[in-house]
Structure formats: structure tokens, C-alpha cells
Design a protein around this motif. Sequence first.
Motif, PDB file in Angstrom:
ATOM      1  N   ILE A 277     -50.846 -49.877 -47.581  1.00 42.74           N
ATOM      2  CA  ILE A 277     -50.562 -51.019 -48.449  1.00 42.74           C
ATOM      3  C   ILE A 277     -49.998 -51.949 -47.695  1.00 42.74           C
ATOM      4  CG2 ILE A 277     -51.370 -50.550 -50.667  1.00 42.74           C
ATOM      5  CD1 ILE A 277     -48.065 -49.385 -50.857  1.00 42.74           C
ATOM      6  N   GLY A 278     -49.512 -51.643 -46.183  1.00 46.65           N
ATOM      7  CA  GLY A 278     -48.813 -52.458 -46.004  1.00 46.65           C
ATOM      8  C   GLY A 278     -48.860 -51.942 -44.344  1.00 46.65           C
ATOM      9  N   GLU A 279     -48.551 -52.188 -42.708  1.00 45.44           N
ATOM     10  CA  GLU A 279     -49.183 -51.922 -41.622  1.00 45.44           C
ATOM     11  C   GLU A 279     -48.226 -50.571 -41.543  1.00 45.44           C
ATOM     12  OE1 GLU A 279     -47.286 -53.416 -37.374  1.00 45.44           O
ATOM     13  OE2 GLU A 279     -47.340 -55.112 -38.512  1.00 45.44           O
ATOM     14  N   LYS A 280     -47.597 -50.119 -42.263  1.00 41.09           N
ATOM     15  CA  LYS A 280     -46.969 -48.515 -42.135  1.00 41.09           C
ATOM     16  C   LYS A 280     -46.445 -48.633 -43.536  1.00 41.09           C
ATOM     17  CE  LYS A 280     -45.782 -48.222 -37.161  1.00 41.09           C
ATOM     18  NZ  LYS A 280     -46.564 -46.944 -37.012  1.00 41.09           N
ATOM     19  N   LEU A 281     -46.682 -48.475 -44.853  1.00 48.17           N
ATOM     20  CA  LEU A 281     -46.813 -48.606 -45.659  1.00 48.17           C
ATOM     21  C   LEU A 281     -47.896 -47.765 -46.482  1.00 48.17           C
ATOM     22  CD1 LEU A 281     -44.133 -48.844 -47.458  1.00 48.17           C
ATOM     23  CD2 LEU A 281     -45.036 -51.077 -47.655  1.00 48.17           C
ATOM     24  N   TRP A 282     -47.936 -46.429 -47.330  1.00 49.39           N
ATOM     25  CA  TRP A 282     -48.697 -46.335 -47.919  1.00 49.39           C
ATOM     26  C   TRP A 282     -48.095 -45.252 -49.193  1.00 49.39           C
ATOM     27  CZ3 TRP A 282     -52.992 -45.141 -44.635  1.00 49.39           C
ATOM     28  CH2 TRP A 282     -52.711 -45.853 -43.596  1.00 49.39           C
ATOM     29  N   TRP A 283     -49.369 -45.578 -50.083  1.00 52.74           N
ATOM     30  CA  TRP A 283     -49.346 -45.311 -51.637  1.00 52.74           C
ATOM     31  C   TRP A 283     -50.415 -44.018 -51.841  1.00 52.74           C
ATOM     32  CZ3 TRP A 283     -53.009 -48.327 -55.090  1.00 52.74           C
ATOM     33  CH2 TRP A 283     -52.467 -48.244 -56.458  1.00 52.74           C
ATOM     34  N   GLY A 284     -49.500 -43.034 -52.411  1.00 54.09           N
ATOM     35  CA  GLY A 284     -50.038 -41.872 -52.490  1.00 54.09           C
ATOM     36  C   GLY A 284     -50.303 -40.957 -51.822  1.00 54.09           C
ATOM     37  N   GLY A 285     -51.482 -39.906 -51.900  1.00 56.30           N
ATOM     38  CA  GLY A 285     -51.778 -39.458 -51.308  1.00 56.30           C
ATOM     39  C   GLY A 285     -51.965 -37.717 -51.923  1.00 56.30           C
ATOM     40  N   ASP A 286     -52.915 -36.747 -51.056  1.00 55.00           N
ATOM     41  CA  ASP A 286     -53.523 -35.380 -51.525  1.00 55.00           C
ATOM     42  C   ASP A 286     -51.787 -34.917 -51.664  1.00 55.00           C
ATOM     43  OD1 ASP A 286     -53.776 -32.570 -51.427  1.00 55.00           O
ATOM     44  OD2 ASP A 286     -55.420 -33.327 -50.966  1.00 55.00           O
ATOM     45  N   PHE A 287     -51.295 -34.536 -53.008  1.00 56.32           N
ATOM     46  CA  PHE A 287     -49.915 -34.075 -53.762  1.00 56.32           C
ATOM     47  C   PHE A 287     -49.857 -33.004 -53.406  1.00 56.32           C
ATOM     48  CE2 PHE A 287     -47.307 -32.742 -56.750  1.00 56.32           C
ATOM     49  CZ  PHE A 287     -46.196 -33.528 -56.670  1.00 56.32           C
ATOM     50  N   GLU A 288     -51.104 -32.063 -52.986  1.00 48.66           N
ATOM     51  CA  GLU A 288     -50.904 -30.339 -52.638  1.00 48.66           C
ATOM     52  C   GLU A 288     -50.608 -29.833 -50.972  1.00 48.66           C
ATOM     53  OE1 GLU A 288     -50.978 -27.715 -54.439  1.00 48.66           O
ATOM     54  OE2 GLU A 288     -50.657 -29.019 -56.149  1.00 48.66           O
ATOM     55  N   GLU A 289     -50.972 -31.386 -50.658  1.00 49.96           N
ATOM     56  CA  GLU A 289     -50.156 -31.351 -49.355  1.00 49.96           C
ATOM     57  C   GLU A 289     -49.380 -31.782 -49.466  1.00 49.96           C
ATOM     58  OE1 GLU A 289     -52.450 -33.624 -45.235  1.00 49.96           O
ATOM     59  OE2 GLU A 289     -53.483 -33.675 -46.970  1.00 49.96           O
ATOM     60  N   LEU A 290     -49.054 -32.686 -49.556  1.00 45.70           N
ATOM     61  CA  LEU A 290     -47.462 -32.895 -49.612  1.00 45.70           C
ATOM     62  C   LEU A 290     -46.206 -32.668 -50.093  1.00 45.70           C
ATOM     63  CD1 LEU A 290     -44.904 -35.338 -49.300  1.00 45.70           C
ATOM     64  CD2 LEU A 290     -45.724 -36.284 -51.650  1.00 45.70           C
ATOM     65  N   LYS A 291     -46.753 -31.319 -51.322  1.00 47.32           N
ATOM     66  CA  LYS A 291     -45.989 -30.526 -51.532  1.00 47.32           C
ATOM     67  C   LYS A 291     -45.505 -29.258 -50.348  1.00 47.32           C
ATOM     68  CE  LYS A 291     -46.247 -27.102 -55.764  1.00 47.32           C
ATOM     69  NZ  LYS A 291     -46.401 -26.855 -57.262  1.00 47.32           N
ATOM     70  N   SER A 292     -47.059 -28.902 -49.418  1.00 49.83           N
ATOM     71  CA  SER A 292     -46.622 -27.595 -49.015  1.00 49.83           C
ATOM     72  C   SER A 292     -45.713 -28.645 -47.690  1.00 49.83           C
ATOM     73  CB  SER A 292     -48.066 -27.874 -48.036  1.00 49.83           C
ATOM     74  OG  SER A 292     -48.326 -26.880 -46.988  1.00 49.83           O
ATOM     75  N   ARG A 293     -45.954 -29.560 -47.392  1.00 54.33           N
ATOM     76  CA  ARG A 293     -44.984 -30.367 -46.255  1.00 54.33           C
ATOM     77  C   ARG A 293     -44.045 -30.720 -46.652  1.00 54.33           C
ATOM     78  NH1 ARG A 293     -47.605 -34.823 -43.497  1.00 54.33           N
ATOM     79  NH2 ARG A 293     -45.758 -34.184 -42.013  1.00 54.33           N
ATOM     80  N   LEU A 294     -43.409 -30.982 -47.977  1.00 48.28           N
ATOM     81  CA  LEU A 294     -42.180 -30.337 -47.774  1.00 48.28           C
ATOM     82  C   LEU A 294     -41.804 -28.957 -48.304  1.00 48.28           C
ATOM     83  CD1 LEU A 294     -42.305 -33.261 -51.173  1.00 48.28           C
ATOM     84  CD2 LEU A 294     -41.214 -33.530 -48.322  1.00 48.28           C
ATOM     85  N   LYS A 295     -42.378 -28.229 -48.994  1.00 45.44           N
ATOM     86  CA  LYS A 295     -41.106 -26.745 -48.909  1.00 45.44           C
ATOM     87  C   LYS A 295     -41.325 -26.775 -47.513  1.00 45.44           C
ATOM     88  CE  LYS A 295     -43.371 -25.155 -52.800  1.00 45.44           C
ATOM     89  NZ  LYS A 295     -43.978 -24.105 -53.696  1.00 45.44           N
ATOM     90  N   THR A 296     -42.114 -27.011 -46.128  1.00 53.05           N
ATOM     91  CA  THR A 296     -42.274 -26.306 -44.931  1.00 53.05           C
ATOM     92  C   THR A 296     -41.276 -27.078 -44.049  1.00 53.05           C
ATOM     93  OG1 THR A 296     -43.830 -27.763 -43.711  1.00 53.05           O
ATOM     94  CG2 THR A 296     -44.403 -25.410 -44.828  1.00 53.05           C
ATOM     95  N   GLY A 297     -40.601 -28.339 -44.647  1.00 57.36           N
ATOM     96  CA  GLY A 297     -39.999 -29.247 -44.394  1.00 57.36           C
ATOM     97  C   GLY A 297     -40.235 -30.196 -43.361  1.00 57.36           C
ATOM     98  N   THR A 298     -41.879 -30.479 -42.911  1.00 55.28           N
ATOM     99  CA  THR A 298     -41.967 -31.141 -42.344  1.00 55.28           C
ATOM    100  C   THR A 298     -42.509 -33.156 -42.600  1.00 55.28           C
ATOM    101  OG1 THR A 298     -44.347 -30.286 -42.743  1.00 55.28           O
ATOM    102  CG2 THR A 298     -42.855 -29.001 -41.106  1.00 55.28           C
ATOM    103  N   PHE A 299     -41.586 -33.095 -43.602  1.00 53.93           N
ATOM    104  CA  PHE A 299     -42.505 -34.619 -43.969  1.00 53.93           C
ATOM    105  C   PHE A 299     -40.888 -34.951 -44.281  1.00 53.93           C
ATOM    106  CE2 PHE A 299     -43.616 -38.154 -47.066  1.00 53.93           C
ATOM    107  CZ  PHE A 299     -44.385 -38.020 -46.368  1.00 53.93           C
ATOM    108  N   ASP A 300     -40.412 -36.185 -43.807  1.00 50.39           N
ATOM    109  CA  ASP A 300     -39.491 -37.352 -43.369  1.00 50.39           C
ATOM    110  C   ASP A 300     -38.874 -37.441 -45.141  1.00 50.39           C
ATOM    111  OD1 ASP A 300     -36.920 -38.145 -42.809  1.00 50.39           O
ATOM    112  OD2 ASP A 300     -37.953 -39.907 -41.690  1.00 50.39           O
ATOM    113  N   LEU A 301     -38.172 -36.965 -45.304  1.00 48.65           N
ATOM    114  CA  LEU A 301     -38.195 -37.437 -47.057  1.00 48.65           C
ATOM    115  C   LEU A 301     -36.949 -38.543 -46.999  1.00 48.65           C
ATOM    116  CD1 LEU A 301     -35.685 -33.827 -47.904  1.00 48.65           C
ATOM    117  CD2 LEU A 301     -37.952 -34.681 -48.667  1.00 48.65           C
ATOM    118  N   GLU A 302     -36.587 -39.032 -45.908  1.00 49.48           N
ATOM    119  CA  GLU A 302     -35.551 -40.764 -46.074  1.00 49.48           C
ATOM    120  C   GLU A 302     -36.697 -41.799 -45.957  1.00 49.48           C
ATOM    121  OE1 GLU A 302     -32.904 -41.017 -45.593  1.00 49.48           O
ATOM    122  OE2 GLU A 302     -32.941 -38.519 -45.616  1.00 49.48           O
ATOM    123  N   SER A 303     -37.846 -41.263 -46.244  1.00 46.17           N
ATOM    124  CA  SER A 303     -39.164 -42.058 -45.702  1.00 46.17           C
ATOM    125  C   SER A 303     -40.576 -41.943 -47.270  1.00 46.17           C
ATOM    126  CB  SER A 303     -40.243 -42.040 -44.557  1.00 46.17           C
ATOM    127  OG  SER A 303     -40.953 -40.898 -45.127  1.00 46.17           O
TER     128      SER A 303
END
Length: 189
Positions: A95-121
Motif C-alpha cells: 500500500i506504499g513504497e515500503k508499506l504492507w497490509w496483512g499477510g499470511d498470519f501463520e507465517e507471521l506468528k512463526s516469524r514472531l516466535k523465532t524472533g525473525t520479524f522486526d517488532l519495531e516495524s
Amino acid sequence: MSESNLPTPQAGDLLISEPFLQDENFSRSVVLLCEHNSEGSFGLVFNKPSILRLNEIVEGFDFLDLEVYVGGPVEQNTLHFVYCGDKQLSESIQIGEKLWWGGDFEELKSRLKTGTFDLESIRFFLGYSGWAPGQLTDELTENTWIVCKEELNITAFNYSPEELWKSLLKNMGGEFKLIANYPTDPRLN
């Protein structure tokens, strides 16, 4: 303002409420417009924190104590998210040059659990703001919203709610810079 002079909003734009909007759902709000087309509009209030934390509303997120925002008054039993930077999840909508809305929630959940997703973003929202076909155009005609074409970036994720509203208006300059300093209740001035 005539309809022909209205700025044409599009996904990624910010809708800044005029300073004296009385609707408590949108007072001094900044709405990230995620979708705007002939079928209506969809956005997320970017600067209204809720009293809830992510680990309180999403099962299996006990490890994640993140603030959740009120995306709007519609369907507050739904969870939405946006993030900035490079695309990190399948099914995310740009929705913008470097802005994203939504996505695969299970993938997000996995990335958050493993610490491979930037919580600040990333920011999570309960509910959303919605407009029927033509409704947003009517509200723009009534000067309820100011369309801001400034690209939302990671720094916006770190502003306090009131700072974001003021900062965006000040950055727009001119009359908007003056509006940024309007008191919440002019009778108290």
C-alpha cells in the motif's frame, strides 16, 4: 471545496482528521488508507492505542507483549496489521513504497516466535474504519479529512498518538502548520 478540487485519495495515503471533529472514534486521528475504490474505502486509525495487548487477544502469543491499536469502530472483533520495510510475508498487499497490509498470519506468528520479524516495524489493530461507496468523497467535500500524501515510514511507528497528528500537519506546512497547534477545546484557550 468542490468535488473537482478534492485531492484523490489512494491506498497508502493518510487521512488526518480536522482539529474539531467531534466523533470520538476519529478525534485528532490519522487513518492509514489501505483501500479506496468504487466499492468503498478501508483504513486503520494509526494513532489510537487500545487498552489491550497482543498476548491478551491472540492465543499462542503469550511471549509477545505488544500494544494493539483501535483500527476503527467497524468489526472490532477482527485483527489487522501493517508493517514497513521489505515484503516479509506472503499474501501481504503493498500500500506504499515500503508499506504492507496483512499477510499470511501463520507465517507471521512463526516469524514472531523465532524472533525473525522486526517488532519495531509492525502495528496491530482491532477493527477498522470503513466508508461506503462515495462516503469518503462526501466527507472530504465537508472538510472532515485532510489527505496527506506523505509516505508512512518506520519513524511514524514511534510517535505518540498526539505527536503523529501534529507532526504530519506541521510537515505539510502552510495553513496545516497552524492547524497543528489548534487547542483540543478552543473554549479553554
